[in-house]
Motif scaffolding. Structure first.
Motif, PDB file in Angstrom:
ATOM      1  N   THR A  21     -14.177  13.213  -9.700  1.00  0.00           N
ATOM      2  CA  THR A  21     -13.572  13.703  -8.455  1.00  0.00           C
ATOM      3  C   THR A  21     -12.454  12.751  -8.005  1.00  0.00           C
ATOM      4  O   THR A  21     -12.324  11.633  -8.519  1.00  0.00           O
ATOM      5  CB  THR A  21     -14.615  13.734  -7.315  1.00  0.00           C
ATOM      6  N   GLY A  22     -11.718  13.207  -6.990  1.00  0.00           N
ATOM      7  CA  GLY A  22     -10.676  12.368  -6.409  1.00  0.00           C
ATOM      8  C   GLY A  22     -11.249  11.091  -5.808  1.00  0.00           C
ATOM      9  O   GLY A  22     -10.612  10.024  -5.871  1.00  0.00           O
ATOM     10  N   LEU A  23     -12.453  11.179  -5.263  1.00  0.00           N
ATOM     11  CA  LEU A  23     -13.066   9.967  -4.686  1.00  0.00           C
ATOM     12  C   LEU A  23     -13.407   8.954  -5.769  1.00  0.00           C
ATOM     13  O   LEU A  23     -13.246   7.748  -5.583  1.00  0.00           O
ATOM     14  CB  LEU A  23     -14.332  10.325  -3.891  1.00  0.00           C
ATOM     15  N   PHE A  68      -3.206   6.793   3.849  1.00  0.00           N
ATOM     16  CA  PHE A  68      -2.392   6.100   2.839  1.00  0.00           C
ATOM     17  C   PHE A  68      -1.163   6.934   2.488  1.00  0.00           C
ATOM     18  O   PHE A  68      -1.285   8.124   2.198  1.00  0.00           O
ATOM     19  CB  PHE A  68      -3.198   5.858   1.556  1.00  0.00           C
ATOM     20  N   LYS A  69      -0.008   6.296   2.472  1.00  0.00           N
ATOM     21  CA  LYS A  69       1.223   7.027   2.121  1.00  0.00           C
ATOM     22  C   LYS A  69       1.638   6.776   0.671  1.00  0.00           C
ATOM     23  O   LYS A  69       2.367   7.555   0.077  1.00  0.00           O
ATOM     24  CB  LYS A  69       2.377   6.579   3.038  1.00  0.00           C
ATOM     25  N   THR A  70       1.189   5.650   0.118  1.00  0.00           N
ATOM     26  CA  THR A  70       1.511   5.325  -1.281  1.00  0.00           C
ATOM     27  C   THR A  70       0.261   4.797  -1.988  1.00  0.00           C
ATOM     28  O   THR A  70      -0.671   4.307  -1.340  1.00  0.00           O
ATOM     29  CB  THR A  70       2.609   4.230  -1.379  1.00  0.00           C
ATOM     30  N   ILE A  71       0.288   4.860  -3.316  1.00  0.00           N
ATOM     31  CA  ILE A  71      -0.875   4.401  -4.106  1.00  0.00           C
ATOM     32  C   ILE A  71      -1.138   2.894  -3.935  1.00  0.00           C
ATOM     33  O   ILE A  71      -2.301   2.495  -3.756  1.00  0.00           O
ATOM     34  CB  ILE A  71      -0.691   4.779  -5.596  1.00  0.00           C
ATOM     35  N   PRO A  72      -0.097   2.037  -3.977  1.00  0.00           N
ATOM     36  CA  PRO A  72      -0.402   0.598  -3.856  1.00  0.00           C
ATOM     37  C   PRO A  72      -1.060   0.202  -2.530  1.00  0.00           C
ATOM     38  O   PRO A  72      -1.657  -0.872  -2.433  1.00  0.00           O
ATOM     39  CB  PRO A  72       0.978  -0.072  -3.993  1.00  0.00           C
ATOM     40  N   GLU A  73      -0.980   1.085  -1.511  1.00  0.00           N
ATOM     41  CA  GLU A  73      -1.658   0.764  -0.233  1.00  0.00           C
ATOM     42  C   GLU A  73      -3.175   0.846  -0.361  1.00  0.00           C
ATOM     43  O   GLU A  73      -3.902   0.351   0.499  1.00  0.00           O
ATOM     44  CB  GLU A  73      -1.228   1.766   0.855  1.00  0.00           C
ATOM     45  N   ILE A  74      -3.666   1.503  -1.418  1.00  0.00           N
ATOM     46  CA  ILE A  74      -5.122   1.701  -1.567  1.00  0.00           C
ATOM     47  C   ILE A  74      -5.737   0.391  -2.056  1.00  0.00           C
ATOM     48  O   ILE A  74      -5.683   0.063  -3.238  1.00  0.00           O
ATOM     49  CB  ILE A  74      -5.417   2.867  -2.531  1.00  0.00           C
ATOM     50  N   MET A 112       4.709  12.413   4.543  1.00  0.00           N
ATOM     51  CA  MET A 112       4.822  12.787   3.120  1.00  0.00           C
ATOM     52  C   MET A 112       4.166  11.713   2.241  1.00  0.00           C
ATOM     53  O   MET A 112       4.466  10.520   2.375  1.00  0.00           O
ATOM     54  CB  MET A 112       6.327  12.920   2.828  1.00  0.00           C
ATOM     55  N   ILE A 113       3.278  12.146   1.355  1.00  0.00           N
ATOM     56  CA  ILE A 113       2.577  11.192   0.488  1.00  0.00           C
ATOM     57  C   ILE A 113       3.315  11.031  -0.840  1.00  0.00           C
ATOM     58  O   ILE A 113       3.718  12.015  -1.453  1.00  0.00           O
ATOM     59  CB  ILE A 113       1.130  11.673   0.256  1.00  0.00           C
ATOM     60  N   ASP A 114       3.503   9.778  -1.240  1.00  0.00           N
ATOM     61  CA  ASP A 114       4.129   9.496  -2.538  1.00  0.00           C
ATOM     62  C   ASP A 114       3.021   8.995  -3.472  1.00  0.00           C
ATOM     63  O   ASP A 114       2.491   7.900  -3.282  1.00  0.00           O
ATOM     64  CB  ASP A 114       5.219   8.422  -2.353  1.00  0.00           C
ATOM     65  N   MET A 115       2.669   9.810  -4.470  1.00  0.00           N
ATOM     66  CA  MET A 115       1.572   9.428  -5.370  1.00  0.00           C
ATOM     67  C   MET A 115       2.084   8.749  -6.641  1.00  0.00           C
ATOM     68  O   MET A 115       1.305   8.460  -7.551  1.00  0.00           O
ATOM     69  CB  MET A 115       0.749  10.662  -5.759  1.00  0.00           C
ATOM     70  N   SER A 116       3.379   8.496  -6.737  1.00  0.00           N
ATOM     71  CA  SER A 116       3.907   7.967  -7.995  1.00  0.00           C
ATOM     72  C   SER A 116       3.490   6.501  -8.205  1.00  0.00           C
ATOM     73  O   SER A 116       3.257   5.766  -7.241  1.00  0.00           O
ATOM     74  CB  SER A 116       5.432   8.097  -8.021  1.00  0.00           C
ATOM     75  N   VAL A 117       3.411   6.119  -9.461  1.00  0.00           N
ATOM     76  CA  VAL A 117       3.118   4.723  -9.810  1.00  0.00           C
ATOM     77  C   VAL A 117       3.999   4.325 -10.994  1.00  0.00           C
ATOM     78  O   VAL A 117       4.455   5.193 -11.749  1.00  0.00           O
ATOM     79  CB  VAL A 117       1.636   4.490 -10.219  1.00  0.00           C
ATOM     80  N   GLU A 118       4.208   3.015 -11.126  1.00  0.00           N
ATOM     81  CA  GLU A 118       4.966   2.529 -12.281  1.00  0.00           C
ATOM     82  C   GLU A 118       4.071   1.645 -13.133  1.00  0.00           C
ATOM     83  O   GLU A 118       3.363   0.789 -12.608  1.00  0.00           O
ATOM     84  CB  GLU A 118       6.164   1.736 -11.777  1.00  0.00           C
ATOM     85  N   ILE A 119       4.107   1.893 -14.426  1.00  0.00           N
ATOM     86  CA  ILE A 119       3.340   1.059 -15.354  1.00  0.00           C
ATOM     87  C   ILE A 119       4.285   0.585 -16.437  1.00  0.00           C
ATOM     88  O   ILE A 119       4.829   1.404 -17.188  1.00  0.00           O
ATOM     89  CB  ILE A 119       2.153   1.833 -15.965  1.00  0.00           C
ATOM     90  N   ALA A 120       4.498  -0.713 -16.506  1.00  0.00           N
ATOM     91  CA  ALA A 120       5.377  -1.319 -17.519  1.00  0.00           C
ATOM     92  C   ALA A 120       6.731  -0.602 -17.581  1.00  0.00           C
ATOM     93  O   ALA A 120       7.200  -0.240 -18.662  1.00  0.00           O
ATOM     94  CB  ALA A 120       4.681  -1.297 -18.885  1.00  0.00           C
ATOM     95  N   GLY A 121       7.320  -0.336 -16.422  1.00  0.00           N
ATOM     96  CA  GLY A 121       8.653   0.251 -16.370  1.00  0.00           C
ATOM     97  C   GLY A 121       8.677   1.772 -16.514  1.00  0.00           C
ATOM     98  O   GLY A 121       9.739   2.385 -16.444  1.00  0.00           O
ATOM     99  N   VAL A 122       7.514   2.393 -16.717  1.00  0.00           N
ATOM    100  CA  VAL A 122       7.459   3.853 -16.855  1.00  0.00           C
ATOM    101  C   VAL A 122       6.887   4.439 -15.555  1.00  0.00           C
ATOM    102  O   VAL A 122       5.830   3.998 -15.093  1.00  0.00           O
ATOM    103  CB  VAL A 122       6.563   4.265 -18.053  1.00  0.00           C
ATOM    104  N   TYR A 125      -7.893  12.451  -0.127  1.00  0.00           N
ATOM    105  CA  TYR A 125      -8.414  11.140   0.285  1.00  0.00           C
ATOM    106  C   TYR A 125      -7.309  10.322   0.948  1.00  0.00           C
ATOM    107  O   TYR A 125      -7.529   9.677   1.978  1.00  0.00           O
ATOM    108  CB  TYR A 125      -8.972  10.409  -0.939  1.00  0.00           C
ATOM    109  N   MET A 126      -6.108  10.356   0.363  1.00  0.00           N
ATOM    110  CA  MET A 126      -4.991   9.575   0.920  1.00  0.00           C
ATOM    111  C   MET A 126      -4.615  10.094   2.307  1.00  0.00           C
ATOM    112  O   MET A 126      -4.394   9.314   3.236  1.00  0.00           O
ATOM    113  CB  MET A 126      -3.778   9.628  -0.024  1.00  0.00           C
ATOM    114  N   GLU A 127      -4.590  11.407   2.423  1.00  0.00           N
ATOM    115  CA  GLU A 127      -4.256  12.012   3.728  1.00  0.00           C
ATOM    116  C   GLU A 127      -5.275  11.601   4.779  1.00  0.00           C
ATOM    117  O   GLU A 127      -4.926  11.125   5.858  1.00  0.00           O
ATOM    118  CB  GLU A 127      -4.284  13.535   3.607  1.00  0.00           C
TER     119      GLU A 127
END
Ligand SMILES: Cc1cc2nc3c(=O)[nH]c(=O)nc-3n(C[C@H](O)[C@H](O)[C@H](O)COP(=O)(O)O)c2cc1C
Length: 301
Positions: free
Chosen positions: A246-248, A290-296, A1-11, A284-286
């Motif tokens: 694009t996603g790339l 990559f399972k999370t954004i920070p891994e990129i 399962m891919i988690d695409m969420s990110v946090e920016i300044a607590g949001v 691209y993550m699949e």
């Protein structure tokens, strides 16, 4: 399962793809093409304390690899935004970031106060618009002016503050450092590059204003370089943009050091561009495992 969420300044954003300011007015026009709840966030068009008229037409021109615009931050003012546009956007499960503009520090502080206690998630301070004669880019090309306006807005803001940087400078890290020192919670870059189109037959500038801001794929290499430089120099989350189609392309900005991205000009060509970028980034993550954004992360060797 891919988690695409990110946090920016607590949001927290469900995915790192936002719309770029000014290319997605209230969202109504794009909501006919896809469910806006798919977006990580919507960054609305520049909002000022009082209505602005913008520049005379023609104010957009197509050029190789992109477009020039000299819209000049035309908008109906903060009151109208809060009354007409915010309730519409709030129907969707997406973050709302309000881009703010002004001619003077007082005007920037005023619009920030008007947005206090409103149901928005973040503010994006535009100190980088090349199309207004006073304010705008003048603030974003001088480190001490940047610090003054960021400090005034940060003081009046009750939401985390993203500062949007101009590429029309020699050293973007100098401006980024000034913004960080004055209270920015995040940075976004790049705004448009000042350019010009000339019609050889009429021997006149194409835009009524003469100059305009260049955006689209033509600016992507410059944007990637500036995101990379800024990410290495300043310890603040970055929202990267400039020519993402694009996603790339989005993945390239994350590799350069951005935590999230924004899609602007691509939407004029293809109204589902931002949604397509999300799907493309997920693919691209699949494919890359990559399972999370920070891994990129970029590989250097
Ligand atoms: C027609 C148009 C209007 C824009 N208006 C704004 C604006 O109101 N505030 C702002 O900060 N940036 C504005 N921008 C800049 C974009 O948000 C973005 O930074 C830039 O276009 C680069 O991204 P892109 O190549 O994906 O469009 C505008 C860009 C365009 C093309």
């Amino acid at each position: 399962m891919i988690d695409m969420s990110v946090e920016i300044a607590g949001v927290r954003f469900k995915n790192p793809v936002l719309t770029a300011s000014g290319t997605f007015a209230s969202g109504r026009e794009y909501s006919e093409f896809f469910d806006l709840s798919r977006l990580g966030g919507v960054v609305v068009k520049g909002v000022s304390a009082r209505p602005w008229e913008g520049n005379p037409p023609p104010r957009v021109a197509e050029v190789y690899g992109g477009m020039l615009n000299s819209v000049g931050l035309q908008n109906g003012g903060a009151e109208r935004f809060l009354r007409d546009d915010l309730p519409f956007l709030r129907k969707f499960d997406t973050r709302v970031v309000v881009n703010i503009c002004g001619h003077t520090i007082e005007e920037y502080a005023e619009v920030t106060k008007q947005l206090q206690n409103s149901d928005i998630d973040m503010l994006e301070l535009n100190i980088s618009c090349p199309n207004v004669s006073e304010g705008g880019m003048a603030f974003g090309t001088d480190p001490s002016m940047t610090a003054r306006v960021v400090e005034a807005v940060a003081k009046a803001a009750d939401k985390p503050l993203i500062v949007k940087l101009s590429p029309n400078v020699t050293d973007i890290t100098e401006i980024a450092r000034a913004a960080a020192g004055a209270g920015a919670s995040a940075l976004s870059l790049i705004n448009t590059l000042l350019g010009m189109a000339i019609d050889a037959k009429t021997r006149r500038p194409v835009l009524a204003n003469g100059y305009g801001g260049l955006s689209g794929p033509a600016v992507k290499p410059v944007a990637l370089r500036m995101v990379h430089q800024t990410a290495r120099a300043i310890d603040l989350p970055i929202i990267g943009m400039g020519g993402i189609m694009t996603g790339l392309d989005a993945a390239e900005f994350l590799l350069a050091g951005a935590r999230a991205v924004a899609v602007g000009t691509a939407g004029f060509n293809n109204p589902t561009a931002a949604a397509d970028v999300i799907s493309g980034l997920e693919n691209y993550m699949e494919e890359s495992g990559f399972k999370t954004i920070p891994e990129i992360k970029m590989i250097y060797n």
